[in-house]
Design a protein around this motif. Structure first.
Motif, PDB file in Angstrom:
ATOM      1  N   ASP A  13    -100.732  30.988  31.613  1.00  0.00           N
ATOM      2  CA  ASP A  13    -101.144  31.435  30.207  1.00  0.00           C
ATOM      3  C   ASP A  13    -100.190  32.311  29.763  1.00  0.00           C
ATOM      4  N   GLY A  14     -98.842  32.357  30.250  1.00  0.00           N
ATOM      5  CA  GLY A  14     -97.724  33.023  29.826  1.00  0.00           C
ATOM      6  C   GLY A  14     -97.819  34.570  30.137  1.00  0.00           C
ATOM      7  N   GLU A  20     -93.702  42.183  38.024  1.00  0.00           N
ATOM      8  CA  GLU A  20     -92.271  41.418  37.702  1.00  0.00           C
ATOM      9  C   GLU A  20     -91.524  42.349  36.661  1.00  0.00           C
ATOM     10  N   LEU A  21     -92.178  42.880  35.682  1.00  0.00           N
ATOM     11  CA  LEU A  21     -91.575  43.813  34.701  1.00  0.00           C
ATOM     12  C   LEU A  21     -90.684  44.673  35.318  1.00  0.00           C
ATOM     13  N   LEU A  22     -91.283  45.400  36.407  1.00  0.00           N
ATOM     14  CA  LEU A  22     -90.628  46.565  37.193  1.00  0.00           C
ATOM     15  C   LEU A  22     -89.478  46.079  37.884  1.00  0.00           C
ATOM     16  N   ALA A  23     -89.522  44.907  38.601  1.00  0.00           N
ATOM     17  CA  ALA A  23     -88.678  44.237  39.507  1.00  0.00           C
ATOM     18  C   ALA A  23     -87.583  43.857  38.710  1.00  0.00           C
ATOM     19  N   GLU A  24     -87.622  43.618  37.294  1.00  0.00           N
ATOM     20  CA  GLU A  24     -86.391  42.841  36.474  1.00  0.00           C
ATOM     21  C   GLU A  24     -85.436  43.855  36.454  1.00  0.00           C
ATOM     22  N   PRO A  25     -84.063  43.620  37.083  1.00  0.00           N
ATOM     23  CA  PRO A  25     -83.040  44.827  37.060  1.00  0.00           C
ATOM     24  C   PRO A  25     -82.491  44.734  35.646  1.00  0.00           C
ATOM     25  N   THR A  26     -82.309  43.654  34.717  1.00  0.00           N
ATOM     26  CA  THR A  26     -81.716  43.803  33.419  1.00  0.00           C
ATOM     27  C   THR A  26     -82.481  44.520  32.507  1.00  0.00           C
ATOM     28  N   PRO A  41    -101.757  42.132  34.718  1.00  0.00           N
ATOM     29  CA  PRO A  41    -100.912  41.222  33.625  1.00  0.00           C
ATOM     30  C   PRO A  41    -100.632  41.731  32.638  1.00  0.00           C
ATOM     31  N   ILE A  42     -99.740  41.362  32.150  1.00  0.00           N
ATOM     32  CA  ILE A  42     -99.039  41.646  30.656  1.00  0.00           C
ATOM     33  C   ILE A  42     -99.307  40.263  29.770  1.00  0.00           C
ATOM     34  N   ARG A  43    -100.157  40.322  28.832  1.00  0.00           N
ATOM     35  CA  ARG A  43    -100.215  39.041  28.202  1.00  0.00           C
ATOM     36  C   ARG A  43     -99.463  39.102  26.830  1.00  0.00           C
ATOM     37  N   TYR A  44     -98.967  40.399  26.232  1.00  0.00           N
ATOM     38  CA  TYR A  44     -98.630  40.529  25.023  1.00  0.00           C
ATOM     39  C   TYR A  44     -97.591  41.688  25.078  1.00  0.00           C
ATOM     40  N   VAL A  45     -96.487  41.615  24.236  1.00  0.00           N
ATOM     41  CA  VAL A  45     -95.707  42.727  24.090  1.00  0.00           C
ATOM     42  C   VAL A  45     -95.507  43.149  22.771  1.00  0.00           C
ATOM     43  N   TRP A 134     -87.272  38.639  27.162  1.00  0.00           N
ATOM     44  CA  TRP A 134     -87.530  38.383  28.433  1.00  0.00           C
ATOM     45  C   TRP A 134     -88.791  37.856  28.668  1.00  0.00           C
ATOM     46  N   ALA A 135     -90.027  38.328  28.280  1.00  0.00           N
ATOM     47  CA  ALA A 135     -91.293  37.949  28.171  1.00  0.00           C
ATOM     48  C   ALA A 135     -91.430  36.514  27.523  1.00  0.00           C
ATOM     49  N   GLU A 136     -90.954  36.264  26.413  1.00  0.00           N
ATOM     50  CA  GLU A 136     -91.105  35.011  25.700  1.00  0.00           C
ATOM     51  C   GLU A 136     -90.433  34.112  26.569  1.00  0.00           C
ATOM     52  N   SER A 137     -89.146  34.158  27.280  1.00  0.00           N
ATOM     53  CA  SER A 137     -88.496  33.338  27.995  1.00  0.00           C
ATOM     54  C   SER A 137     -89.623  32.837  29.264  1.00  0.00           C
ATOM     55  N   ARG A 138     -90.391  33.911  29.855  1.00  0.00           N
ATOM     56  CA  ARG A 138     -91.342  33.706  30.756  1.00  0.00           C
ATOM     57  C   ARG A 138     -92.440  32.920  30.395  1.00  0.00           C
ATOM     58  N   ARG A 139     -92.957  33.204  29.312  1.00  0.00           N
ATOM     59  CA  ARG A 139     -93.985  32.539  28.557  1.00  0.00           C
ATOM     60  C   ARG A 139     -93.707  30.790  28.095  1.00  0.00           C
TER      61      ARG A 139
END
Length: 395
Positions: A13-14, A20-26, A41-45, A134-139
């Motif tokens: 579902d994207g 995952e957010l906290l672990a992304e160093p960039t 889960p984070i479904r929207y930014v 980043w979130a859109e790329s994952r989606r």
């Protein structure tokens, strides 16, 4: 301004997790409050500076703000703001430092802590756009995975239905590295999609979506067999030797899943591709007439005459037994056993020497032994092992 599209209804579902957010160093995101659930889960930014964004929230948002809604506000107003977010099911609040705040107000930290809203910070000079991208790329990646799984599922479904040749299946297996060895076909319910990937992805497998079921294809290796055996997943299993065999291996795995759900464990098709497996899946009410018609008359006769008809029938129907072998096991003459079989035919109207009737007698004996339709011990022939004898009494 909502950045993410509406959440998809598919298993992919994207959404991303807080962990995952906290672990992304960039992204340079840190937390100011304890996070008990990294899988949240984070479904929207949603970047917003509204003091009350609730009309635009549907749950599981990551709110991005530079802090305008809480700047120069009392502790009471800050609590009201945080409560607004938690009441709408917001996943987390992220404050970007450097524009409004260099340090987060203690009242905001307390309010988020008290209401179990993860409070995150992002260091200065890091744009919110980086999180959005980043979130859109994952989606987008999730959408691609979902499309591939549905495409493979459709291909397999068409092949099983006979509307597609074996060529595309051979190509698909080769593309996923599954054409050089037998394939383990595993069927799962749709609600364990994440757990299936956790199991299958470690063993170079591939997942396909077939309507409301998941089918996973994995190389038949000792490592995967061991991992599947130790897994708590409910699963139906069959083996496909090659692409052509998928035409029956997939239906077999799906059929095994029916029993796996009932038994709450992994079930291999070999367990149910037997008379015992078939009868275990038949409603009891369909088996009771076999017992009443084919065994009750024998039990009643044995009680009166000590004729050992039920024990004789069991010995005669035992695997690999013929009439001579059964007579030897019963310690009686062959003609004595023939007479008993003739009496069975007279009492029931079914002849144990006829193949169709033998099958019906086997069904009746299985039902009596496995459905709790017996109590008390029947008279035993003197050398017949007790565990092979039918137990009479109340049927």
């Amino acid at each position: 301004m909502t950045v993410q599209a509406a959440a998809a209804t598919s298993p992919h579902d994207g959404s991303v997790s807080l962990g995952e957010l906290l672990a992304e160093p960039t992204l340079h995101v840190d937390t100011l409050t304890s996070v008990d659930d990294l899988d949240r889960p984070i479904r929207y930014v949603y970047p917003t500076e509204l003091a009350d964004p609730s009309p635009y929230l549907s749950g599981e948002e990551l709110i991005l703000s530079v802090g305008v809604p809480v700047a120069d506000q009392s502790a009471e107003e800050i609590c009201r703001y945080v409560t607004t977010l938690t009441d709408r099911g917001v996943a987390a609040l992220l404050i970007g430092l450097g524009d409004v705040f260099d340090e987060i107000p203690p009242a905001l930290v307390r309010a988020c802590h008290d209401r179990d809203l993860p409070l995150l910070i992002q260091r200065a000079a890091v744009p919110f756009r980086r999180i959005v991208d980043w979130a859109e790329s994952r989606r987008a990646t999730d959408r691609e995975v979902d499309a591939r799984e549905r495409e493979l599922g459709a291909l397999l479904r068409w092949f099983v239905a006979g509307t597609l040749g074996v060529g595309p299946v051979e190509s698909a297996l080769a593309r996923h590295g599954l054409s050089t060895a037998p394939v383990v076909v595993c069927a799962f319910a749709a609600d364990v999609h994440v757990q299936v990937h956790e199991l299958v992805d470690r063993h170079s497998g591939v997942v396909a979506l077939l309507d409301d079921r998941i089918v996973a294809l994995c190389p038949q290796t000792a490592e995967f067999t061991s991992a599947l055996a130790s897994s708590t997943l409910v699963c139906g299993v069959a083996i496909g030797a090659d692409a052509q065999s998928m035409a029956y291996a997939i239906p077999e795995a799906l059929e095994a899943l029916h029993e796996a759900v009932r038994w709450r464990r992994t079930v291999h098709i070999d367990e149910i591709a037997t008379l015992d497996g078939l009868l275990a899946a038949v409603p009891k009410v369909r088996l009771v007439p076999f017992v009443h018609r084919l065994l009750v008359p024998l039990v009643d006769h044995d009680k009166v005459s000590n004729s050992y008809l039920v024990a004789s029938l069991e010995a005669f129907l035992a695997p690999d037994n013929d009439i001579s072998t059964a007579a030897n096991q019963l310690y009686v003459h062959v003609n004595t056993l023939r007479n008993r079989l003739a009496k069975i035919a007279e009492l029931t109207g079914a002849n144990p020497l006829v193949e169709t009737d033998r099958i019906n007698f086997r069904i009746a004996l299985w039902a009596a032994h496995n459905m709790g339709m017996r109590e008390g011990a029947a008279p035993q022939p003197q050398k017949v092992p007790p565990h092979n004898s039918f137990r009479s009494g109340r049927l």
